[in-house]
Design an enzyme around this catalytic site. Structure first.
Site, PDB file in Angstrom:
ATOM      1  N   LYS A 131       0.829  -1.208   0.000  1.00 42.14           N
ATOM      2  CA  LYS A 131       0.000   0.000   0.000  1.00 42.14           C
ATOM      3  C   LYS A 131       0.860   1.254   0.000  1.00 42.14           C
ATOM      4  O   LYS A 131       0.553   2.237  -0.692  1.00 42.14           O
ATOM      5  CB  LYS A 131      -0.934  -0.028   1.210  1.00 42.14           C
ATOM      6  CG  LYS A 131      -2.027  -1.085   1.095  1.00 42.14           C
ATOM      7  CD  LYS A 131      -2.709  -1.373   2.415  1.00 42.14           C
ATOM      8  CE  LYS A 131      -3.701  -2.525   2.247  1.00 42.14           C
ATOM      9  NZ  LYS A 131      -4.280  -2.998   3.511  1.00 42.14           N
ATOM     10  N   GLN A 175      -5.002  -2.153   9.559  1.00 39.60           N
ATOM     11  CA  GLN A 175      -4.706  -3.414   8.886  1.00 39.60           C
ATOM     12  C   GLN A 175      -5.206  -4.599   9.718  1.00 39.60           C
ATOM     13  O   GLN A 175      -4.891  -4.739  10.890  1.00 39.60           O
ATOM     14  CB  GLN A 175      -3.198  -3.553   8.645  1.00 39.60           C
ATOM     15  CG  GLN A 175      -2.797  -4.803   7.899  1.00 39.60           C
ATOM     16  CD  GLN A 175      -3.326  -4.815   6.468  1.00 39.60           C
ATOM     17  OE1 GLN A 175      -3.236  -3.827   5.747  1.00 39.60           O
ATOM     18  NE2 GLN A 175      -3.883  -5.944   6.061  1.00 39.60           N
ATOM     19  N   ASP A 198     -11.741   1.815   3.931  1.00 37.34           N
ATOM     20  CA  ASP A 198     -11.879   0.370   3.770  1.00 37.34           C
ATOM     21  C   ASP A 198     -13.346  -0.041   3.684  1.00 37.34           C
ATOM     22  O   ASP A 198     -13.662  -1.190   3.395  1.00 37.34           O
ATOM     23  CB  ASP A 198     -11.207  -0.361   4.948  1.00 37.34           C
ATOM     24  CG  ASP A 198     -10.352  -1.523   4.482  1.00 37.34           C
ATOM     25  OD1 ASP A 198     -10.144  -1.661   3.260  1.00 37.34           O
ATOM     26  OD2 ASP A 198      -9.900  -2.311   5.330  1.00 37.34           O
TER      27      ASP A 198
END
Length: 362
Positions: A131, A175, A198
């Site tokens: 990322k 994450q 997300d």
């Protein structure tokens, strides 16, 4: 194409045979009175042999042309049917890079993504590194916060709150998975929905199910982008999604319904799953079983999205779909690797830019 080649071959053979027969007959009639019976017979035999040789030669050339056409058609079909997410992702990144260059030219701050990693899970570290690299590729700002494995849930939530109030941060991603002592739901609930790139906050999940604008989980969003690149007419089509996770199965089913598809979700407890999948015009497979879907699951001419990432006995990455077994039966299919995977990070970048634009428009 092959029938046309055969027709031309028969036509050429007929014409050449008539010419040879005519010439042989002419020679025979001209010289028969001057030749003995044996020589006359030889002339006739030579004519017949020439005709046979022509037939064999023309048949051989025809077979060669047909074989070449089959190889060419096979290659064209394979190229046309395989949709590489890696190529689509590159195109989208180029567009986003240009958008960021325009922002920079106006002397404004660039959109910025903050990724929080807790612990040293190798897969998570790899994802976060990917990322960060993707942000750098397009000029997107990135802030990576790496916390110790033993970081408390309270400390993590406190950090998330700080990021919520940091005006220089547009998107926040925690994450997953988190260490066992941290409740993931508690943490995700504390992310500002307007920075939840997300798409996992309940408010964004609700927006998705209500058909309202919000942030959509990245993999399902990437899947919809790939279906567009397949030129699929989703409206009114029958779609089947194998898998019911909140990361892929459920949101992609909702996205398809929002586009007026008739959607069925299958899972490990579904009976007659093969027959259900066989009805699908669009088949999305996210079940986590290597090569689970074979041609017996797939309707002729269907569009297949393979979300699975598995390793076979040789350690090679394979999808949930038996690619080689299915390829000849579909209109389009995504491969593994280079299929859905590259689209996930790309959609994360897109969501971050969207969060920035939403803030700037206020």
């Amino acid at each position: 194409m092959n029938k046309k080649v055969v027709r031309y071959a028969i036509l050429w053979f007929s014409v050449m045979a008539i010419i040879v027969l005519g010439f042989t007959a002419y020679v025979y009639m001209s010289v028969k009175d001057f030749l003995d019976e044996t020589t006359s017979t030889v002339v006739l035999i030579v004519g017949v042999v020439v005709i046979l040789a022509l037939g064999i030669a023309i048949a051989g050339v025809t077979a060669f042309i047909i074989a070449m056409n089959k190889d060419k058609e096979g290659d064209e079909k394979q190229m046309a049917n395989v949709i590489y997410g890696s190529e689509v992702a590159k195109e989208l990144k180029d567009q986003m890079k240009q958008e960021i260059e325009v922002i920079q030219a106006s002397h404004k701050r660039v959109p910025t993504l903050c990724v929080i990693l807790v612990g040293n899970n190798p897969a998570s570290v790899s994802y976060v590194t990917g990322k960060e690299r993707a942000c750098a590729e397009i000029g997107l700002g990135s802030k990576m916060i790496h916390l110790d494995e033993n970081t408390s849930e309270e400390k993590l939530i406190e950090l998330v709150e700080e990021c919520n109030h940091d005006e220089s941060i547009d998107g926040i991603l925690v994450q997953l998975p988190l260490p066992n002592h941290i409740n993931e739901k508690n943490v995700l609930l504390r992310i500002d929905p307007d920075k939840d790139v997300d798409g996992l906050h309940p408010i964004n999940v609700g927006r998705l199910h209500l058909g309202e604008d919000g942030f959509v989980p990245c993999t399902p969003q990437g899947i919809m982008e790939l279906l567009k690149r397949m030129h699929v007419q989703i409206n009114g089509k029958r779609a089947v999604v194998i898998g019911r996770s909140n990361l892929v199965g459920n949101p992609v089913a909702r996205l398809l319904m929002n586009e007026n598809a008739t959607v069925t979700i299958c899972h490990s407890k579904t009976e007659n799953i093969e027959a259900i999948c066989k009805q699908a015009d669009i088949l999305v497979v996210a079940i986590g079983k290597a090569k689970y879907v074979t041609k017996d699951f797939v309707k002729e001419g269907a569009f297949v999205i393979d979300v699975g990432v598995n390793r076979n006995e040789e350690g090679k990455l394979v999808g949930d779909v038996d690619f080689d077994n299915v390829i000849e039966h579909v209109s389009a299919i995504t491969p593994v690797p280079k299929g859905v995977g590259p689209m996930t990070i790309t959609m994360l970048l897109k969501n971050t830019i969207k969060a920035y634009n939403n803030k700037e428009s206020i």
